[in-house]
Design a protein around this motif. Structure first.
Motif, mmCIF file in Angstrom:
data_model
loop_
_atom_site.group_PDB
_atom_site.id
_atom_site.type_symbol
_atom_site.label_atom_id
_atom_site.label_comp_id
_atom_site.label_asym_id
_atom_site.label_seq_id
_atom_site.Cartn_x
_atom_site.Cartn_y
_atom_site.Cartn_z
ATOM 1 N N LYS A 287 0.960 -0.948 0.077
ATOM 2 C CA LYS A 287 -0.049 -0.488 -0.033
ATOM 3 C C LYS A 287 0.722 1.151 0.022
ATOM 4 O O LYS A 287 1.866 1.045 0.632
ATOM 5 C CB LYS A 287 -1.110 -0.094 1.308
ATOM 6 C CG LYS A 287 -1.480 -1.079 1.252
ATOM 7 C CD LYS A 287 -2.664 -1.299 0.264
ATOM 8 C CE LYS A 287 -3.185 -2.534 0.440
ATOM 9 N NZ LYS A 287 -3.980 -3.501 -0.049
ATOM 10 N N ASN A 288 0.499 2.086 -0.460
ATOM 11 C CA ASN A 288 0.889 3.752 -0.618
ATOM 12 C C ASN A 288 0.609 4.799 1.339
ATOM 13 O O ASN A 288 2.010 4.714 1.327
ATOM 14 C CB ASN A 288 0.292 4.935 -1.590
ATOM 15 C CG ASN A 288 0.292 4.371 -2.974
ATOM 16 O OD1 ASN A 288 1.609 3.624 -2.976
ATOM 17 N ND2 ASN A 288 -0.003 4.576 -4.137
ATOM 18 N N TRP A 289 -0.049 4.028 1.693
ATOM 19 C CA TRP A 289 -0.207 4.411 2.930
ATOM 20 C C TRP A 289 -2.132 3.570 3.300
ATOM 21 O O TRP A 289 -2.237 3.391 2.487
ATOM 22 C CB TRP A 289 -0.674 6.182 3.095
ATOM 23 C CG TRP A 289 -1.831 6.463 2.292
ATOM 24 C CD1 TRP A 289 -3.212 6.370 2.655
ATOM 25 C CD2 TRP A 289 -1.252 7.463 1.383
ATOM 26 N NE1 TRP A 289 -4.020 6.878 1.770
ATOM 27 C CE2 TRP A 289 -2.643 8.116 0.809
ATOM 28 C CE3 TRP A 289 -0.349 8.417 0.733
ATOM 29 C CZ2 TRP A 289 -3.125 8.656 -0.200
ATOM 30 C CZ3 TRP A 289 -0.286 8.978 -0.740
ATOM 31 C CH2 TRP A 289 -2.026 9.379 -1.222
ATOM 32 N N VAL A 290 -1.898 3.407 4.844
ATOM 33 C CA VAL A 290 -3.157 3.232 5.002
ATOM 34 C C VAL A 290 -3.671 4.278 6.196
ATOM 35 O O VAL A 290 -3.634 4.987 6.895
ATOM 36 C CB VAL A 290 -3.381 1.370 5.878
ATOM 37 C CG1 VAL A 290 -4.447 1.627 6.696
ATOM 38 C CG2 VAL A 290 -2.554 0.780 5.465
ATOM 39 N N VAL A 291 -5.270 4.546 5.819
ATOM 40 C CA VAL A 291 -5.818 5.458 6.967
ATOM 41 C C VAL A 291 -6.195 4.337 7.776
ATOM 42 O O VAL A 291 -7.260 4.001 7.752
ATOM 43 C CB VAL A 291 -6.162 7.109 6.699
ATOM 44 C CG1 VAL A 291 -7.133 7.528 7.548
ATOM 45 C CG2 VAL A 291 -5.629 8.145 5.381
ATOM 46 N N ASN B 119 3.099 13.206 -1.512
ATOM 47 C CA ASN B 119 2.903 12.903 -3.198
ATOM 48 C C ASN B 119 3.781 12.054 -3.663
ATOM 49 O O ASN B 119 3.682 11.731 -4.338
ATOM 50 C CB ASN B 119 3.436 15.132 -3.915
ATOM 51 C CG ASN B 119 2.593 15.334 -3.294
ATOM 52 O OD1 ASN B 119 1.075 15.255 -3.612
ATOM 53 N ND2 ASN B 119 3.169 17.060 -3.944
ATOM 54 N N ASP B 120 5.079 11.157 -2.419
ATOM 55 C CA ASP B 120 5.734 10.405 -2.779
ATOM 56 C C ASP B 120 5.310 9.421 -2.638
ATOM 57 O O ASP B 120 5.160 7.979 -3.021
ATOM 58 C CB ASP B 120 7.014 10.586 -1.760
ATOM 59 C CG ASP B 120 8.053 11.967 -2.286
ATOM 60 O OD1 ASP B 120 8.037 12.512 -3.513
ATOM 61 O OD2 ASP B 120 8.737 12.815 -1.217
ATOM 62 N N LEU B 121 4.247 9.188 -1.654
ATOM 63 C CA LEU B 121 3.916 7.845 -1.177
ATOM 64 C C LEU B 121 3.344 7.796 -1.908
ATOM 65 O O LEU B 121 2.457 6.575 -2.625
ATOM 66 C CB LEU B 121 3.147 8.295 0.410
ATOM 67 C CG LEU B 121 4.368 8.503 1.304
ATOM 68 C CD1 LEU B 121 2.803 8.683 2.752
ATOM 69 C CD2 LEU B 121 4.472 7.191 1.743
ATOM 70 N N ALA B 122 1.862 8.558 -2.605
ATOM 71 C CA ALA B 122 0.734 8.556 -4.078
ATOM 72 C C ALA B 122 1.880 7.841 -5.012
ATOM 73 O O ALA B 122 1.029 7.238 -5.667
ATOM 74 C CB ALA B 122 0.548 9.823 -4.225
ATOM 75 N N ALA B 123 3.100 7.613 -5.185
ATOM 76 C CA ALA B 123 3.789 7.590 -6.745
ATOM 77 C C ALA B 123 4.330 6.264 -6.057
ATOM 78 O O ALA B 123 4.816 5.653 -7.205
ATOM 79 C CB ALA B 123 5.353 8.764 -6.867
#
Length: 401
Positions: free
Chosen positions: A57-61, A193-197
């Protein structure tokens, strides 16, 4: 200083600042929910909101309302420990068979945390948000921090635990997961933005995140409280459920307050498995102590104990507009006078501790633990007595009057 408030029209450009509040749209519509604007691709519903496909995953909320009585997510500000429950909250499903796949996300993250080969590889950053409505937007949220799975000192059998619950006679499991909020005051938009990439290891990444990825070293956001004297509001129930639970306890014991002593000792025992209550003293000979016991400090096979004396005060709480009968200097001084060298005291009340008594204890550094009416309700809820009926059953079955 007022809490920073980020307007809805600025969300897409904003950094994530610890304890800042991010406003939803004024119309209250789901489409104006703020997390999906702050972190595009996260979705606008549920406790788990992920960005990215597959296991990487890019991130987890992790979103919490702070209002779930059966699954009470908690953040300890003094240590940075965050406890979050998974998404299998109703019977009829296997532990990992959930609509949003949240429990699978937890299983993957914690398995990678404890992996023998390349530990922490492919673990996404967890971003913690809490519901916090504002005057202008009911869907506003507060950012609580950047988190990583695990906590210093917890083993692989302790930081992710499948716990059993029952509902309507049916048993089922859900995860209780423990995270560490890292010492990262601001998550920069550039890193988002880096995480989204798909890249978390960039020059924009927080140092505490890189340190944890590379070495496993936790650097928690631990905030020592600056206010050590709790106000009337802080000691009083802050939700309708807590008020109803406290009212039930008060009504049960108010005419026979001596019976409250055993219940007060049980309440303290619920706070920590290391609390041992040795005796509920008889009212006529207690010498100012309603219960005595020990707190286990050492190892199980080489114990060291700290003794305590407990005082119980079944006083009228501030409910339904009633003025509370507060615990004052006289009552607290009585407990202090009974504490011997290397002992500590515990005062449990259905009401509140008056400011002067609270202040004198803290300023003179007396080893006294205060458990107020609000604390009592929260302790009961945390231990599964989270409805009026369950509390009533506890009282009638174990504390007969």
């Amino acid at each position: 200083m007022a809490t920073k408030l980020v307007p809805h029209n600025q969300l897409s450009m904003s950094d994530l600042i610890v304890d800042a509040v991010y406003e939803g749209s004024a119309d209250g519509q789901l489409s104006g929910e703020p997390i999906s604007k702050l972190l595009p691709g996260s979705g606008n519903m549920g406790g788990f909101r992920v960005s990215g496909r597959g296991e990487r995953k890019n991130w987890v909320v992790l979103f919490t309302t702070g209002e779930d009585r059966d699954w009470p997510d908690t953040l300890d500000l003094s240590t940075g420990q965050f406890v979050y429950y998974g998404d299998n909250k109703t019977p009829g499903h296997e532990l990992h068979d959930t609509r949003s796949g949240g429990n699978k996300v937890l299983r993957h993250a914690f398995s990678r945390l404890h992996a023998d080969h390349e530990p922490r590889c492919d673990i996404a950053p967890f971003l913690i948000f809490k519901k916090l409505p504002t005057a202008n937007a009911v869907r506003s949220v507060q950012f609580k921090g950047l988190a990583v799975p695990g906590f210093q000192g917890l083993s692989a059998t302790e930081d992710l635990v499948a716990v059993w619950k029952s509902s309507d006679g049916q048993r089922f499991q859900n995860y209780r997961s423990t995270f560490t909020i890292l010492d990262v005051p601001v998550v920069k938009r550039a890193w988002i933005n880096d995480l989204a990439a798909g890249n978390s290891r960039t020059a924009n990444a927080p140092k505490a995140w890189i340190d944890w990825l590379e070495s496993g070293r936790y650097c928690p956001l631990a905030a020592e409280a600056t206010t050590i004297i709790r106000s009337v509001e802080q000691q009083s129930p802050d939700t309708a459920l807590k008020r109803r639970i406290l009212a039930g306890v008060w009504q049960y014991f108010k005419d026979v307050p001596i019976a409250f002593e055993a219940f007060a000792a049980r309440i303290y025992q619920m706070t920590d498995s290391r609390v041992i209550v040795d005796e509920i003293t008889r009212g006529t000979i207690d010498g100012g102590r309603d219960a005595v016991g020990r707190y286990l400090l050492g190892l199980g096979d080489d114990p060291v104990y700290a003794e305590f004396s407990l005082e119980a005060k079944c006083y009228r709480p501030a409910l339904g507009g009633d003025t509370p009968n507060t615990v004052g200097v006289k009552e607290v001084s009585r407990l202090i006078s009974r504490i011997r060298h290397r002992q500590f005291g515990v005062l449990v009340t259905t009401s509140i501790v008056a400011r002067q008594a609270y202040q004198e204890v803290r300023e003179d550094r007396h080893p006294i633990i205060f458990i107020s009416g609000r604390d009592m309700a929260e302790i009961l809820i945390k231990n599964g007595f989270n409805t009026e009926d369950r509390v009533e059953a506890l009282l009638k079955n174990e504390f007969k009057i």
